[in-house]
Enzyme design. Structure first.
Site, short mmCIF file in Angstrom:
data_model
loop_
_atom_site.label_atom_id
_atom_site.label_comp_id
_atom_site.label_asym_id
_atom_site.label_seq_id
_atom_site.Cartn_x
_atom_site.Cartn_y
_atom_site.Cartn_z
N ASN A 21 -6.63 0.90 -7.47
CA ASN A 21 -6.60 -0.08 -6.40
C ASN A 21 -7.06 -1.41 -6.99
O ASN A 21 -7.73 -1.44 -8.02
CB ASN A 21 -7.54 0.37 -5.27
CG ASN A 21 -7.40 -0.49 -4.04
OD1 ASN A 21 -6.33 -1.02 -3.75
ND2 ASN A 21 -8.50 -0.67 -3.32
N HIS A 38 -10.20 3.92 7.53
CA HIS A 38 -9.01 3.16 7.14
C HIS A 38 -8.36 2.40 8.29
O HIS A 38 -7.42 1.63 8.06
CB HIS A 38 -8.00 4.10 6.46
CG HIS A 38 -8.47 4.58 5.13
ND1 HIS A 38 -8.95 5.84 4.92
CD2 HIS A 38 -8.61 3.93 3.95
CE1 HIS A 38 -9.32 5.97 3.66
NE2 HIS A 38 -9.12 4.83 3.04
N TYR A 82 0.84 -1.20 0.00
CA TYR A 82 0.00 0.00 0.00
C TYR A 82 0.87 1.25 0.00
O TYR A 82 1.94 1.27 0.62
CB TYR A 82 -0.87 0.03 1.25
CG TYR A 82 -1.97 -1.00 1.29
CD1 TYR A 82 -2.69 -1.33 0.14
CD2 TYR A 82 -2.32 -1.62 2.48
CE1 TYR A 82 -3.71 -2.25 0.19
CE2 TYR A 82 -3.34 -2.55 2.53
CZ TYR A 82 -4.04 -2.87 1.38
OH TYR A 82 -5.04 -3.79 1.44
N GLU A 95 -10.14 -0.85 -9.28
CA GLU A 95 -10.87 0.40 -9.04
C GLU A 95 -10.01 1.58 -9.48
O GLU A 95 -8.86 1.70 -9.06
CB GLU A 95 -11.16 0.57 -7.55
CG GLU A 95 -12.08 -0.50 -6.99
CD GLU A 95 -12.38 -0.29 -5.51
OE1 GLU A 95 -13.21 -1.04 -4.99
OE2 GLU A 95 -11.79 0.62 -4.88
N TYR A 151 -6.54 -9.61 4.24
CA TYR A 151 -7.48 -8.48 4.16
C TYR A 151 -8.15 -8.45 2.79
O TYR A 151 -9.35 -8.20 2.67
CB TYR A 151 -6.75 -7.15 4.41
CG TYR A 151 -7.68 -5.97 4.33
CD1 TYR A 151 -8.57 -5.68 5.36
CD2 TYR A 151 -7.73 -5.17 3.19
CE1 TYR A 151 -9.46 -4.62 5.27
CE2 TYR A 151 -8.62 -4.11 3.09
CZ TYR A 151 -9.47 -3.84 4.13
OH TYR A 151 -10.36 -2.80 4.03
N LYS A 152 -7.38 -8.75 1.76
CA LYS A 152 -7.96 -8.74 0.42
C LYS A 152 -8.78 -10.01 0.16
O LYS A 152 -9.45 -10.11 -0.87
CB LYS A 152 -6.86 -8.59 -0.64
CG LYS A 152 -6.30 -7.16 -0.72
CD LYS A 152 -5.29 -7.01 -1.82
CE LYS A 152 -4.74 -5.60 -1.95
NZ LYS A 152 -5.68 -4.65 -2.58
N ARG A 154 -6.07 7.35 -8.70
CA ARG A 154 -5.36 6.27 -8.01
C ARG A 154 -5.99 4.98 -8.46
O ARG A 154 -7.18 4.93 -8.75
CB ARG A 154 -5.51 6.48 -6.51
CG ARG A 154 -5.17 5.29 -5.67
CD ARG A 154 -5.31 5.58 -4.17
NE ARG A 154 -4.92 4.41 -3.43
CZ ARG A 154 -5.76 3.51 -2.96
NH1 ARG A 154 -7.08 3.68 -3.11
NH2 ARG A 154 -5.33 2.46 -2.32
#
Ligand code: HEM
Length: 347
Positions: free
Chosen positions: A233, A201, A41, A275, A326-327, A231
């Protein structure tokens, strides 16, 4: 890493050996720079409206990507969800001026980007919007709620595929104070609206601890009014179909999709979810957008572009366990990537 970029247009010897790609794949915003082998990240923002070449084509010339031949289907899905669930639009008190600001900024931008399909005529505070692809023909007066069939954020959300999020400074913190979200990646606009950037976050591993959340806040606070940033993602979708709506509101509908796909080892159907997020400081109110356009492509499609196939497998397999968890793909990344790297016909 060796890039296999195609030429912008015209014949080129490379194209002879290149697989035939669907329009959708050619326009896909591939989320990794060519030379990236390990993903972490970061505040990975860059100027928007700059076309970016990929191993399969190009993306990014406009703020809104209407979606080519998919535009009508995406908008039908969006409108169906909005009609069925009004809670997908949440506007906090005091945010209506920012929603008008958002509407006008985007309609002007759309008309400039797609002049053959989208038109905006202006006469003082009176406007006439026409969308020839969807058949919209609407006159309205800026700031007059009665001149539109719905609030200005919803009006815009019914014209473009992007999820719309607005951030404003409130009590010294940047707060997510208005949103229209039909295609959330396993989160809920109703739950998150009104939260600060820090609150949103906090659950993301490493983000706050490594100072990324505060750097992202600094970036948003300093965003100038005349420059637009973006950005990218990525993750794997929580659904094994090309279903954009994996909002928490619909969890009962998609919650068993991935377990079923894993059970069947149906890896070609697994969806990479990308995204593209745009940051605009709106000129009249100073609110900042965080508008999200979601693209999906299956591992089956990714496998057809060798540079993408190899890079995705490298990045996914290298990702530390907390980020992979997390993903959502910690448990199945190894067999899925083994399938991706194996030749045609592998089970
Ligand atoms: C430069 C600015 C930003 C950065 C670098 C950033 C970074 C991130 C990252 C890394 C994630 C985890 C996503 C994943 O791994 O798939 C995330 C999630 C998220 N972000 Fe941001 N973000 C930024 C701005 C914003 C803003 C302005 C908003 C709200 C208006 C926002 C709302 C969210 C939401 C709702 C999630 C999902 C949280 C969940 O899983 O429950 N982000 N963000």
């Amino acid at each position: 890493m060796t890039s296999t970029r195609p030429p912008a247009s015209g014949a080129h010897p490379e194209t002879a050996t290149r697989p035939v790609l669907h329009g959708h794949t050619a326009r896909l915003p591939w989320p990794f720079p060519d030379d990236l082998d390990a993903f972490r990240y970061s505040v990975n923002v860059e100027p928007a409206r700059v076309p970016r070449r990929t191993a399969a084509g190009e993306w990014g010339a406009h703020i809104v990507d209407l979606g080519g031949e998919e535009y009508g289907a995406i908008m039908a899905d969006r409108r169906r969800i909005l009609d069925a669930d009004p809670c997908r639009v949440r506007i906090m008190p005091g945010m209506l001026p920012a929603c008008w600001d958002l509407l006008l900024y985007y309609l002007r931008d759309l008309a400039a980007s797609y002049p053959h399909v989208l038109e905006l005529d202006e006469d003082g505070d009176r406007f006439h919007w026409r969308n020839h692809a969807l058949g919209t023909d609407q006159r309205f007066v800026l700031g007059d709620a009665g001149s539109l069939p719905c609030d200005p954020m919803t009006f815009l959300g019914r014209e473009i595929p992007d999820d719309l999020l607005l951030v404003k400074e409130r009590d010294g913190a940047l707060s997510f104070d208005a949103g229209l979200v039909t295609f959330a990646a396993a989160w809920s606009v109703s739950f998150d609206v009104g939260m600060t950037m820090a609150e949103i976050h906090n659950p993301v591993p490493r983000l706050t601890h490594e100072g990324i959340t505060s750097r992202a806040e600094q970036f948003l606070r300093r965003l100038p009014a005349d420059q637009v940033y973006r950005r990218v993602n990525w993750t794997f979708s929580a659904s094994g179909s090309r279903r954009l709506d994996v909002s928490l509101e619909e969890l009962p509908d998609w919650g068993t999709d991935i377990p079923a796909l894993v059970r069947d080892r149906d890896w070609g159907r697994l969806q990479l979810r990308i995204e593209v997020e745009h940051f605009v400081r709106l000129p009249m109110t100073g609110a900042v957008t965080f508008n999200i356009r979601t693209h999906m492509t299956s591992l089956e499609q990714v496998r057809r572009v060798p540079a993408w196939r190899d890079q995705l497998a490298r990045v996914v397999l290298e990702l530390p366990e907390d980020l992979a968890a997390y993903k959502g793909f910690l448990d199945y990344r190894e067999p899925a990537m083994a399938w991706l790297l194996a030749g045609e016909g592998a089970a």
